[in-house]
Design a protein around this motif. Structure first.
Motif, short mmCIF file in Angstrom:
data_model
loop_
_atom_site.label_atom_id
_atom_site.label_comp_id
_atom_site.label_asym_id
_atom_site.label_seq_id
_atom_site.Cartn_x
_atom_site.Cartn_y
_atom_site.Cartn_z
N GLY A 60 8.34 2.18 -0.55
CA GLY A 60 7.37 1.50 0.60
C GLY A 60 6.78 0.28 0.23
O GLY A 60 5.79 -0.35 0.98
N MET A 61 5.56 1.49 -0.53
CA MET A 61 4.34 0.45 -1.05
C MET A 61 4.11 -0.71 -2.14
O MET A 61 3.45 -1.32 -2.25
CB MET A 61 2.82 1.56 -1.31
CG MET A 61 2.20 2.33 -0.71
SD MET A 61 2.32 1.70 0.66
CE MET A 61 0.58 0.43 -0.14
N MET A 62 5.25 -0.25 -2.70
CA MET A 62 6.23 -1.07 -3.88
C MET A 62 6.71 -2.22 -3.57
O MET A 62 5.38 -3.87 -3.79
CB MET A 62 7.03 -0.89 -4.81
CG MET A 62 6.36 0.28 -5.76
SD MET A 62 7.49 1.65 -6.85
CE MET A 62 8.93 -0.31 -6.58
N LEU A 63 6.68 -2.05 -2.10
CA LEU A 63 7.49 -3.52 -1.69
C LEU A 63 6.48 -3.89 -0.61
O LEU A 63 6.21 -5.41 -0.76
CB LEU A 63 8.52 -3.22 0.06
CG LEU A 63 10.27 -2.36 -0.22
CD1 LEU A 63 10.47 -1.97 0.59
CD2 LEU A 63 10.71 -3.31 -1.69
N PHE A 64 5.68 -3.68 0.00
CA PHE A 64 4.42 -4.06 0.25
C PHE A 64 3.83 -4.93 -0.08
O PHE A 64 2.39 -6.11 -0.31
CB PHE A 64 3.49 -3.21 0.98
CG PHE A 64 1.93 -3.52 0.83
CD1 PHE A 64 1.36 -4.29 2.11
CD2 PHE A 64 0.44 -3.20 0.42
CE1 PHE A 64 0.70 -4.23 2.78
CE2 PHE A 64 -0.79 -3.62 0.83
CZ PHE A 64 -0.97 -4.36 1.67
N TRP A 65 3.13 -4.89 -1.79
CA TRP A 65 2.63 -4.96 -2.92
C TRP A 65 3.25 -6.37 -3.62
O TRP A 65 2.59 -7.10 -4.52
CB TRP A 65 1.70 -4.08 -4.02
CG TRP A 65 1.04 -3.05 -3.77
CD1 TRP A 65 -0.13 -3.77 -3.19
CD2 TRP A 65 1.04 -1.49 -4.19
NE1 TRP A 65 -1.28 -2.33 -2.99
CE2 TRP A 65 -0.69 -1.32 -3.54
CE3 TRP A 65 2.06 -0.69 -4.53
CZ2 TRP A 65 -1.33 0.20 -3.41
CZ3 TRP A 65 1.07 0.32 -4.50
CH2 TRP A 65 -0.07 1.41 -3.94
N ASP A 81 -1.32 -5.36 7.06
CA ASP A 81 -1.64 -6.29 6.54
C ASP A 81 -2.90 -5.76 5.63
O ASP A 81 -3.64 -6.28 5.45
CB ASP A 81 -2.37 -6.90 7.75
CG ASP A 81 -3.00 -5.82 8.91
OD1 ASP A 81 -2.86 -4.66 8.66
OD2 ASP A 81 -3.34 -6.29 9.80
N SER A 82 -3.13 -4.48 5.36
CA SER A 82 -3.89 -3.99 4.34
C SER A 82 -3.55 -3.00 3.90
O SER A 82 -2.43 -2.21 3.90
CB SER A 82 -4.75 -2.96 4.94
OG SER A 82 -4.80 -1.95 6.21
N VAL A 83 -3.78 -2.23 2.87
CA VAL A 83 -3.03 -1.06 1.83
C VAL A 83 -2.99 0.14 2.69
O VAL A 83 -2.15 0.57 2.65
CB VAL A 83 -3.43 -0.59 0.32
CG1 VAL A 83 -3.42 0.88 0.47
CG2 VAL A 83 -3.83 -2.24 -0.23
N PHE A 84 -4.20 0.85 4.20
CA PHE A 84 -4.64 1.22 4.94
C PHE A 84 -2.66 1.41 5.51
O PHE A 84 -2.45 2.43 5.90
CB PHE A 84 -5.67 1.82 5.08
CG PHE A 84 -5.43 2.30 7.02
CD1 PHE A 84 -5.17 4.09 5.92
CD2 PHE A 84 -5.09 2.48 7.76
CE1 PHE A 84 -5.22 5.14 6.89
CE2 PHE A 84 -5.76 3.08 8.51
CZ PHE A 84 -4.95 4.90 8.30
N SER A 85 -2.59 0.61 6.56
CA SER A 85 -1.66 -0.40 7.54
C SER A 85 -0.34 -0.33 6.59
O SER A 85 0.68 0.63 7.71
CB SER A 85 -1.98 -0.71 8.67
OG SER A 85 -2.01 -2.21 6.76
N ALA A 86 -0.51 -0.53 5.88
CA ALA A 86 1.04 -0.36 4.78
C ALA A 86 1.36 1.22 4.63
O ALA A 86 2.23 1.68 4.74
CB ALA A 86 1.10 -0.71 3.25
N PHE A 87 0.44 1.60 4.80
CA PHE A 87 0.63 3.90 3.45
C PHE A 87 1.16 4.34 5.23
O PHE A 87 1.90 5.08 5.29
CB PHE A 87 -1.04 4.20 2.99
CG PHE A 87 -0.17 5.45 2.73
CD1 PHE A 87 0.25 5.51 1.60
CD2 PHE A 87 -1.32 6.22 3.77
CE1 PHE A 87 0.32 6.90 1.15
CE2 PHE A 87 -1.19 7.68 3.39
CZ PHE A 87 -0.59 7.83 2.20
#
Length: 180
Positions: A60-65, A81-87
């Motif tokens: 999921g984090m790879m997809l976000f980045w 919309d941020s690293v925290f929200s994506a995590f």
């Protein structure tokens, strides 16, 4: 359908990764309930839960980045919309999917079903329910803006087909004891 698959990837990957990397000490520690049946069974292990959760979160984090992505002319939504929200979103989808699966294992033990015994329909969607429930609790605005009724319906239709296909592959590879 493309959006449905994209959004569910962090929830789809934990179960096969738990089967692949799992084993070892069962989450229930081998304990039984008053009905004489195991709480969850040997198939739900600490190592599998941790490995499956981490695989879903990492994916999921790879997809976000990866940022803005288009597939077949379709703009795929972001996981936050941020690293925290994506995590938070990806962890909710990943961990929630495994909790949904464990909850159904608990129910199956209570109704006398043995490990690996099929419960058609339920086996294919229990992890979706868990992923959605935890994500609604932790990130309701993100969930409802992305899982529209058409996307949710697509998930409900395609998930059983994917589940059956991946279970057959896992069985053929020797990772699963049953092809369902």
């Amino acid at each position: 359908m493309v959006i449905a698959l994209w959004l569910m990837l962090p929830a789809y990957i934990p179960s096969p990764c738990a089967a692949l990397f799992g084993g070892g000490r069962p989450i229930d520690g081998g304990r039984t309930m008053a009905d004489g049946n195991r709480i969850l069974g040997d198939g739900k292990t600490i190592r599998g839960f941790v490995a499956g959760s981490l695989c879903g979160i990492i994916l999921g984090m790879m997809l976000f980045w990866m940022g803005d992505i288009q597939v077949f002319g379709i703009n795929l939504p972001s996981f936050g919309d941020s690293v925290f929200s994506a995590f938070l979103v990806t962890a909710s989808l990943a961990v929630g999917s495994l909790f949904g699966d464990m909850a159904m294992s608990f129910v199956k033990r209570r109704i006398g079903k043995k490990r690996g015994a099929p419960l058609p329909g339920v086996d294919q969607l229990d992890f979706v329910a868990g992923a959605w429930l935890i994500t609604i609790i932790t990130s309701p605005a993100w969930f409802f803006s992305n899982f529209t009724s058409s996307v949710a319906l697509a998930v409900i239709i395609i998930t059983p087909l994917l589940h059956i296909t991946t279970n057959i592959i896992g069985y053929l590879l020797g990772v699963k004891k049953e092809p369902w």
